[in-house]
Design an enzyme around this catalytic site. Sequence first.
Site, short mmCIF file in Angstrom:
data_model
loop_
_atom_site.label_atom_id
_atom_site.label_comp_id
_atom_site.label_asym_id
_atom_site.label_seq_id
_atom_site.Cartn_x
_atom_site.Cartn_y
_atom_site.Cartn_z
N ALA A 66 0.83 8.58 23.81
CA ALA A 66 -0.63 8.77 23.80
C ALA A 66 -1.26 7.80 24.79
O ALA A 66 -0.71 6.73 25.06
CB ALA A 66 -1.15 8.50 22.40
N GLY A 105 4.05 9.05 21.41
CA GLY A 105 3.61 10.44 21.44
C GLY A 105 4.44 11.31 22.37
O GLY A 105 4.54 12.53 22.16
N GLU A 108 7.24 12.26 20.30
CA GLU A 108 6.72 13.14 19.23
C GLU A 108 6.45 14.54 19.75
O GLU A 108 6.65 15.54 19.05
CB GLU A 108 5.46 12.52 18.62
CG GLU A 108 5.77 11.26 17.79
CD GLU A 108 4.52 10.53 17.34
OE1 GLU A 108 3.74 10.11 18.21
OE2 GLU A 108 4.32 10.40 16.12
N GLU A 128 5.54 2.36 18.67
CA GLU A 128 4.19 2.15 18.15
C GLU A 128 4.05 0.85 17.36
O GLU A 128 3.01 0.20 17.41
CB GLU A 128 3.77 3.33 17.27
CG GLU A 128 3.34 4.57 18.04
CD GLU A 128 4.50 5.52 18.31
OE1 GLU A 128 5.66 5.06 18.33
OE2 GLU A 128 4.22 6.73 18.51
C1 3H9 Z 1 1.28 6.60 20.66
O1 3H9 Z 1 1.90 7.32 21.38
C2 3H9 Z 1 0.59 7.00 19.39
C3 3H9 Z 1 1.12 8.25 18.75
O2 3H9 Z 1 2.13 7.99 17.82
C4 3H9 Z 1 0.04 8.91 17.97
C5 3H9 Z 1 -1.12 9.42 18.70
C6 3H9 Z 1 -2.03 10.23 17.88
N1 3H9 Z 1 -1.45 4.57 27.63
O3 3H9 Z 1 3.72 -1.40 31.60
P1 3H9 Z 1 3.48 -1.00 33.00
C7 3H9 Z 1 -0.34 1.89 31.84
S1 3H9 Z 1 0.99 4.99 20.99
C8 3H9 Z 1 -2.23 4.21 28.64
O4 3H9 Z 1 2.92 -2.00 33.93
P2 3H9 Z 1 6.30 -0.61 33.31
C9 3H9 Z 1 -0.34 0.37 31.92
O5 3H9 Z 1 -1.51 -0.15 31.31
C10 3H9 Z 1 1.78 4.73 22.53
N2 3H9 Z 1 -1.79 3.48 29.69
O6 3H9 Z 1 4.78 -0.34 33.65
C11 3H9 Z 1 -0.29 0.17 33.40
O7 3H9 Z 1 -1.60 0.39 33.90
P3 3H9 Z 1 -2.14 -0.39 35.18
C12 3H9 Z 1 3.21 4.51 22.38
C13 3H9 Z 1 -0.52 3.11 29.68
O8 3H9 Z 1 7.05 0.29 34.19
C14 3H9 Z 1 0.60 1.30 33.90
O9 3H9 Z 1 0.57 2.29 32.87
N3 3H9 Z 1 3.76 4.14 23.65
C15 3H9 Z 1 0.34 3.45 28.64
O10 3H9 Z 1 6.58 -2.05 33.31
C16 3H9 Z 1 2.03 0.89 34.14
O11 3H9 Z 1 2.52 0.26 32.94
C17 3H9 Z 1 3.97 2.85 23.98
O12 3H9 Z 1 3.81 1.94 23.20
C18 3H9 Z 1 -0.16 4.23 27.58
N4 3H9 Z 1 0.62 4.63 26.54
O13 3H9 Z 1 6.48 -0.13 31.79
C19 3H9 Z 1 4.46 2.61 25.38
N5 3H9 Z 1 1.57 2.93 28.90
O14 3H9 Z 1 -1.23 0.00 36.29
C20 3H9 Z 1 3.55 1.63 26.08
C21 3H9 Z 1 1.45 2.29 30.08
O15 3H9 Z 1 -3.54 0.05 35.31
N6 3H9 Z 1 3.95 1.43 27.46
N7 3H9 Z 1 0.20 2.40 30.55
O16 3H9 Z 1 -2.00 -1.84 34.82
C22 3H9 Z 1 5.00 0.67 27.81
O17 3H9 Z 1 5.74 0.15 27.00
C23 3H9 Z 1 5.24 0.44 29.28
O18 3H9 Z 1 4.04 0.65 29.95
C24 3H9 Z 1 6.31 1.37 29.90
C25 3H9 Z 1 6.31 1.20 31.45
C26 3H9 Z 1 7.68 0.96 29.35
C27 3H9 Z 1 6.04 2.82 29.59
#
Ligand code: 3H9
Length: 711
Positions: A66, A105, A108, A128
């Site tokens: 998400a 998500g 999911e 999450e």
């Molecule tokens: C969910 O899914 C809830 C559901 O269960 C229910 C819903 C109803 N959203 O980390 P990086 C941005 S909760 C928005 O530097 P990497 C990040 O801010 C979600 N933005 O890269 C950054 O922006 P900027 C569950 C996001 O390669 C850019 O992307 N998911 C999101 O080192 C690059 O990110 C998680 O918890 C997001 N979800 O790592 C995963 N994710 O360039 C969260 C990233 O402007 N994300 N951004 O600074 C991560 O763990 C890492 O970002 C990931 C990539 C491993 C994916």
Amino acid sequence: MSDPSKAVTYDELGFVGKIRIDNPPVNALNREVRTGMAEALTQATANPRVKVVLITSAGSMFSAGADLKEFDGQLAGPSLQQLQETIEMAPVPVVAAISGLALGGGLELALACHYRLAHKSAKLGLPEITLGIVPGAGGTQRLPRLIGSRAALEMILSGAPITAADAKSKGLVDEVIEGDLHDSAIKFCKQLVHDGGGPRPTRDLTVPDRLDESVISEALGAHARALRGRTTQTLVVEAVKAATLPFAQGIAVEAAIANKSLASRESLALRHVFFAERESGKVEAVPERSTQPEIERVAIVGAGTMGNGIAMAFADAGRSVTLIDNDEAALTRSRDIIRSNYASSVKRGRIRQETVDERTSRISGSTKLSAVSSADIAIEAVFEDMDLKKRVLSDLDSLFPSERLIATNTSTLSITELGRATAHPGRVLGLHFFVPAHASKLLEIVRGKETSSDTIATALHVAKVLKKIAVVSGDGFGFIGNRMMLDGYFREAEQLLLEGASPQQVDAALEQFGFAMGPQRVSDLGGNDVGTKVRLQLYKRESRPDPYFVIADRLTELGRLGQKTGRGFYRYQDGGRDALPDPEVEKLIETLARERGIARRKIGDEEIVERCILALINVGALVLEEGIASRASDVDVVWTSGYGFPRHLGGPMFYADTLGLAHVARRIWHYQEKLGPYWRPAGLLEKLAGENSSFEQWDRQRKRAIPTPAA
Ligand code: 3H9
């Protein structure tokens, strides 16, 4: 026809309707994606020629889940849950082809598809919990149906992604693809239709096992350390338990629990830290570069503890290192220490011996400073002494090509002054590594008055190479972290000891608050002499009124340096790590208090925590108003990633916001009245409290800027 400008594209390849998510950088499932997918599904299912739908992704990952930015406002467009309903109820089979990461998500979404294929390099997870969120798009309901409640609970509590092979063995994916995912997925779809395979809604499966109390407590116990002080795990258990209900009921329970988690302080704090960590590396007025300078060879001067750790950090990042020290014996010692550090990682199963061999082969030693000339950057890590460091930097400056970066590793000295010892101060900056330098997450990048923006940009790139979280600091004593620790947090802890609290009481109270280790135990671990040396440097620049670390400095004088000497604030038996109370220290503290006319009394744990944390917040506000830190969120990153402040409380400035700044200011005035003028609220804190504002609002109102060096 597909439109490449869209976040979702739709193509028909014969009877395969292909939906591709294309929403860089992480394919977050934002409104545009959800709307695009819903439209594409309508188009696919309305066409009788389409017999199967394939969901794929552009870029390096399937989806990071998400869009976290949408959580703070009203959700627009179809929800993820509505989209999943459409997928699961589709009249034709829907297949997910997962490459890279499928997180939250993103996974999911795949769980709602009828079939799942994963490339062998893919990773799948529900992270999450690291954001204080309970998976809310069917994760707690569909995952148990596919892999069982117990395995699902484990995956959700750990938050760590699993490999494609593991996912296959658990029954989470149908096939692991070795070669080209796209071609294999199309082949799979064609075969499926040929074999008459139809939709296979996950919701129709029966959960094979129930969670009994022993399974729950074992699972919670396994993650107790990582989840200390947290509450999301209890909600996760509740939601996974509901998976044995009929799907409609279970999903309703999940929705209510997930919403509760999203609104929790814990989640707000963890999401704040997530974005703060990504923001800290962005500094306006520092050029965004399309290409970065090569950092292949690094020269490190000084083969002491810091030099060794920094060498390991670069070797771990695949870089070649020349460790320079004029003492041959120091280089030999360093080689042994590095080998033994790696050996203990091998012993703990963290890395393989081949990896160690490869890494150590990248580190070479030299007794000649001229060996620096072939390096891309040079890092000085000699003993913390201004004159010595100035000499080394000046020599480096004359031997090292003038456009390349020279960093000094210091936690106390003025970067401006050190830079001025060279003919090119623009290329000199501070890199404050934390011990152990190869494992710690934080890197403070310190800008001297003359440090150029280009040099800062290179340092930010260096931090990325090392996979460290960078925060840019101005050049004031102790930079961001140590200044707040010394003038705020630790100082107040010592004051409380003089007033009557015991080291064990102070430590226990702050550990209960959420720090992994209380201040006295931290001092004993790092060495009380280290703090004393830092303060000696401080007194060369500034003064501090008595009592300022009178206890720790007296312990140093007495040779009670901490764990390494078996005695410090505590006693340690037989080289052990258990901190045992020491009546001698109690006596010493009483004497020091008496000498200063400080009346001793019983102090409650609440007062201990309140005073230590308020002092920390107040110096944080000073650091901001002086321009040492440019964002309150940077201060939070420093404290959560470098000093053990509980992440789920968001860092000291975020925590202050949750307390309310008016309340914070009121309590500081209260202590000012009670304890004297050293308890004066920072001007910025008073101003924001008066305006009913917050540090978060202050951050938002300010443009991103490099901290101006302290006067
Ligand atoms: C969910 O899914 C809830 C559901 O269960 C229910 C819903 C109803 N959203 O980390 P990086 C941005 S909760 C928005 O530097 P990497 C990040 O801010 C979600 N933005 O890269 C950054 O922006 P900027 C569950 C996001 O390669 C850019 O992307 N998911 C999101 O080192 C690059 O990110 C998680 O918890 C997001 N979800 O790592 C995963 N994710 O360039 C969260 C990233 O402007 N994300 N951004 O600074 C991560 O763990 C890492 O970002 C990931 C990539 C491993 C994916």
